[in-house]
Scaffold this active site. Structure first.
Site, PDB file in Angstrom:
ATOM      1  N   LYS A 172      -9.508  -6.165   4.684  1.00 31.12           N
ATOM      2  CA  LYS A 172      -8.376  -6.898   3.582  1.00 31.12           C
ATOM      3  C   LYS A 172      -9.675  -6.381   2.519  1.00 31.12           C
ATOM      4  O   LYS A 172      -9.086  -6.222   1.636  1.00 31.12           O
ATOM      5  CB  LYS A 172      -7.740  -8.199   3.810  1.00 31.12           C
ATOM      6  CG  LYS A 172      -7.537  -8.725   2.240  1.00 31.12           C
ATOM      7  CD  LYS A 172      -6.112  -8.330   2.470  1.00 31.12           C
ATOM      8  CE  LYS A 172      -5.533  -9.166   0.755  1.00 31.12           C
ATOM      9  NZ  LYS A 172      -4.340  -8.231   0.345  1.00 31.12           N
ATOM     10  N   LYS A 188       7.678 -27.823  -4.733  1.00 22.84           N
ATOM     11  CA  LYS A 188       8.162 -26.883  -4.589  1.00 22.84           C
ATOM     12  C   LYS A 188       8.853 -27.128  -3.482  1.00 22.84           C
ATOM     13  O   LYS A 188      10.117 -26.161  -3.371  1.00 22.84           O
ATOM     14  CB  LYS A 188       6.641 -26.627  -3.443  1.00 22.84           C
ATOM     15  CG  LYS A 188       6.136 -25.255  -4.893  1.00 22.84           C
ATOM     16  CD  LYS A 188       5.113 -24.766  -4.186  1.00 22.84           C
ATOM     17  CE  LYS A 188       4.054 -24.367  -4.817  1.00 22.84           C
ATOM     18  NZ  LYS A 188       3.300 -23.301  -4.874  1.00 22.84           N
ATOM     19  N   PHE A 201      -3.105   3.992  -8.716  1.00 20.75           N
ATOM     20  CA  PHE A 201      -4.077   3.003  -8.466  1.00 20.75           C
ATOM     21  C   PHE A 201      -5.301   4.034  -9.346  1.00 20.75           C
ATOM     22  O   PHE A 201      -5.845   3.569  -9.697  1.00 20.75           O
ATOM     23  CB  PHE A 201      -4.742   2.190  -7.813  1.00 20.75           C
ATOM     24  CG  PHE A 201      -3.913   1.326  -7.420  1.00 20.75           C
ATOM     25  CD1 PHE A 201      -2.751   1.327  -7.319  1.00 20.75           C
ATOM     26  CD2 PHE A 201      -4.769  -0.085  -7.864  1.00 20.75           C
ATOM     27  CE1 PHE A 201      -2.300  -0.143  -6.261  1.00 20.75           C
ATOM     28  CE2 PHE A 201      -3.785  -1.407  -7.323  1.00 20.75           C
ATOM     29  CZ  PHE A 201      -2.816  -1.350  -6.940  1.00 20.75           C
ATOM     30  N   LYS A 257       0.857  -8.699 -14.428  1.00 18.74           N
ATOM     31  CA  LYS A 257       1.471  -6.945 -14.570  1.00 18.74           C
ATOM     32  C   LYS A 257       3.114  -7.175 -14.433  1.00 18.74           C
ATOM     33  O   LYS A 257       3.698  -8.822 -14.702  1.00 18.74           O
ATOM     34  CB  LYS A 257       1.185  -6.661 -12.921  1.00 18.74           C
ATOM     35  CG  LYS A 257       1.684  -7.324 -11.324  1.00 18.74           C
ATOM     36  CD  LYS A 257       1.594  -6.247 -10.625  1.00 18.74           C
ATOM     37  CE  LYS A 257       1.893  -7.176  -9.163  1.00 18.74           C
ATOM     38  NZ  LYS A 257       1.087  -6.292  -7.854  1.00 18.74           N
ATOM     39  N   CYS A 288      -6.021 -11.871  -6.892  1.00 20.22           N
ATOM     40  CA  CYS A 288      -6.750 -11.449  -5.565  1.00 20.22           C
ATOM     41  C   CYS A 288      -8.233 -10.682  -5.511  1.00 20.22           C
ATOM     42  O   CYS A 288      -9.000 -10.577  -5.031  1.00 20.22           O
ATOM     43  CB  CYS A 288      -5.852 -10.524  -4.542  1.00 20.22           C
ATOM     44  SG  CYS A 288      -4.755 -12.023  -4.221  1.00 20.22           S
TER      45      CYS A 288
END
Ligand SMILES: NC(=O)c1ccc[n+]([C@@H]2O[C@H](COP(=O)([O-])OP(=O)(O)OC[C@H]3O[C@@H](n4cnc5c(N)ncnc54)[C@H](O)[C@@H]3O)[C@@H](O)[C@H]2O)c1
Length: 475
Positions: free
Chosen positions: A231, A35, A276, A347, A287
């Site tokens: 969160k 990476k 949403f 997505k 997530c």
């Protein structure tokens, strides 16, 4: 300010690029040498719109470089972000081994030359801020048993809310910045770091214009524990909102209501909001599932059962299975049938396949002896590499996917799919069946193009029978 960002995944790379664009001098560190080599060559290891351009601009503003060792960058930094992965363990709890290694490494690299703040940007269970502090202290003590008393640092929690696919804009124009800090000095340093972002006084980079409605950004100061909870609570709520839309859509299908109309009517209520609320094949990504499971695990540790959270996972799992049921209703037998998946990424605008509904569908259909094909504009290379076990046949275009297929399933709502020539697709198929798992197409148009169309929570029947006023019985 001098900043180190540990972890060059979706969050770390975008965070590093944005902070350097805002004028900070940033070093991004990762243990993955491949990476770092890519980033040094000016390539991005992930697909994220506008990120390559931002990295280039960032190099010319605050400056950004990339390293595989954290000792040098940490020693020179005022702020050190931890943005490593926190994937789920089999028990549902978050795997904190990457976070622990990073925190320990930070401690080992610290000296007493300045006050530093160690910032947790990874999504971590409540209490991890304390754990990070302890690990940093242990790292310091092991590296310099005699001289550790003069080394001073603070710990902050700064959860990330970016969405893959629009991560650059989300990071430059956030709804809010949450900072959990245990002391005023740490909070002050974080305020200084984010000053340009709060004031929004930087020139917008090409490709990520500032939204017209954008004003000053609210920096919410909270305790470490509250920041960590914010969160999880935000992600759990968003997942539940989608799950709610799916559940209502399933009822709509049964009673003959149009879910998109119902959602539009609900979303206009300012207490609810329109976002949403799109029913579909269920949420995926790295997530939501992981964070809900981690929150459930934390709740369980404290003797509390999160019933809504658990239901949210169950509703989502059922929604994925719903696609298989719809295919069975249309085709009866799935063995030997060719099913084309339009989209693989969880997505649009990302190549991320973590917990993608497409992978669940491919697995289930292959288990049922169907033949699975797929086409995705971006994520096919990642799928080939990450899931060589899945015997998927990859197509070069949506048309090739449709050729001689028995059914198409819209799994990802890529923009380019919305412009497909439906008549051409239907014509190419053995049986023109479409399960539109994202309600991407208008039922009327799909039917007019020759498809046997099924969406989610939609009734492609003519309205007349249901909506025509009943004739009054006479006599
Ligand atoms: N991806 C998202 O949309 C998103 C959004 C908000 C929050 N988050 C959270 O942010 C965190 C990071 O997510 P991500 O999607 O960027 O993960 P990722 O898996 O894409 O990247 C993590 C990176 O950390 C590196 N790493 C692991 N251990 C390391 C170490 N000790 N030193 C240096 N590098 C190390 C890995 O090699 C990898 O490149 C997670 O906790 C996640 O839940 C993610």
């Amino acid at each position: 300010m001098r900043v180190t960002v540990i972890g060059t995944g979706y969050v770390g790379t975008v965070t590093g690029a944005c902070l350097a664009y805002l004028g900070h001098r940033v070093t991004c560190v990762d243990t993955d040498e491949a990476k770092i080599a890519k980033l040094r060559r000016g390539e991005t290891p992930i697909y994220e719109p506008h990120l390559p351009e931002l990295l280039e601009l960032a190099a010319g503003r605050g400056g950004i470089d990339f390293a595989t060792e954290l000792a040098g960058p940490v020693a020179e930094s005022d702020v050190i972000f931890i943005a490593v992965g926190t994937p789920p363990l089999a028990t549902g709890e978050a795997d904190l081994s990457y976070l622990s290694a990073a925190a320990h490494g930070i401690g080992a690299a610290m000296d007493g030359s300045r006050y530093r703040v160690v910032v947790n940007k990874s999504t971590v269970p409540v209490g991890s801020g304390n754990l990070v502090e302890t690990l940093v202290r242990e790292g310091i003590a092991e590296a310099s048993p005699a001289g550790h008393r003069g080394i001073d640092f603070g710990v902050a929690s700064n959860p990330e809310f970016l969405r893959e696919g629009c991560a650059v804009a989300d990071s430059l124009y956030p709804d809010r910045i949450v900072v959990g800090a245990g002391d005023a000095r740490t909070l002050e340093l974080m305020r200084e770091l984010y000053r340009p972002l709060v004031a929004q006084n930087f020139p917008p980079p090409p490709g990520a214009p500032r939204p017209a409605s954008m004003g000053e950004v609210k920096l919410l100061a909270a305790t470490l524990t509250s920041a960590e909870m914010i969160k999880y609570a935000a992600n759990a709520f968003l997942a539940m909102k989608i799950g709610f839309a799916n559940e209502i859509a399933n009822i709509c299908e049964r009673v003959g209501a149009e879910a998109p109309e119902v959602m539009a009517g609900m979303g206009l209520d300012s207490r609810i909001g329109a976002r949403f609320l799109n029913p579909g094949v269920g949420w995926g990504g790295s997530c939501f599932g992981k964070d809900i499971r981690a929150l459930l695990h934390t709740a369980m540790e404290y003797g509390y059962e999160g019933k809504l959270l658990r239901a949210s996972l169950e509703v989502n799992a059922a929604q994925r299975q719903m696609v298989v049921q719809k295919l069975q209703e249309k085709l009866f037998i799935l063995k030997g049938r060719t099913i084309g998946l339009l989209g693989l990424a969880f997505k649009p605008d990302t190549d991320d396949l973590r917990d993608a509904p497409s992978l669940y569908l491919a697995e289930r259909l292959l288990q049922m002896d169907a033949r699975v094909r797929a086409y995705d504009p971006v994520a096919m290379a990642a799928c080939r590499e990450q899931r060589p076990d899945l015997k998927i046949r990859y197509s070069e275009s949506a048309l090739e996917l449709a050729e001689d297929a028995d059914a198409l399933v819209v799994v990802t709502e890529w923009r380019e799919f919305a412009n497909l020539d439906l008549e051409q697709l239907a014509h190419a198929m053995t049986t023109p069946i479409m399960v539109d798992g994202r309600n991407l197409f208008s039922p009327a148009e799909a039917i007019a193009a020759g498809f046997d169309y099924t969406g989610v929570g939609r009734c492609p029947r003519p309205r007349t029978a249901a909506s025509r006023p009943r004739r009054q019985a006479v006599g």
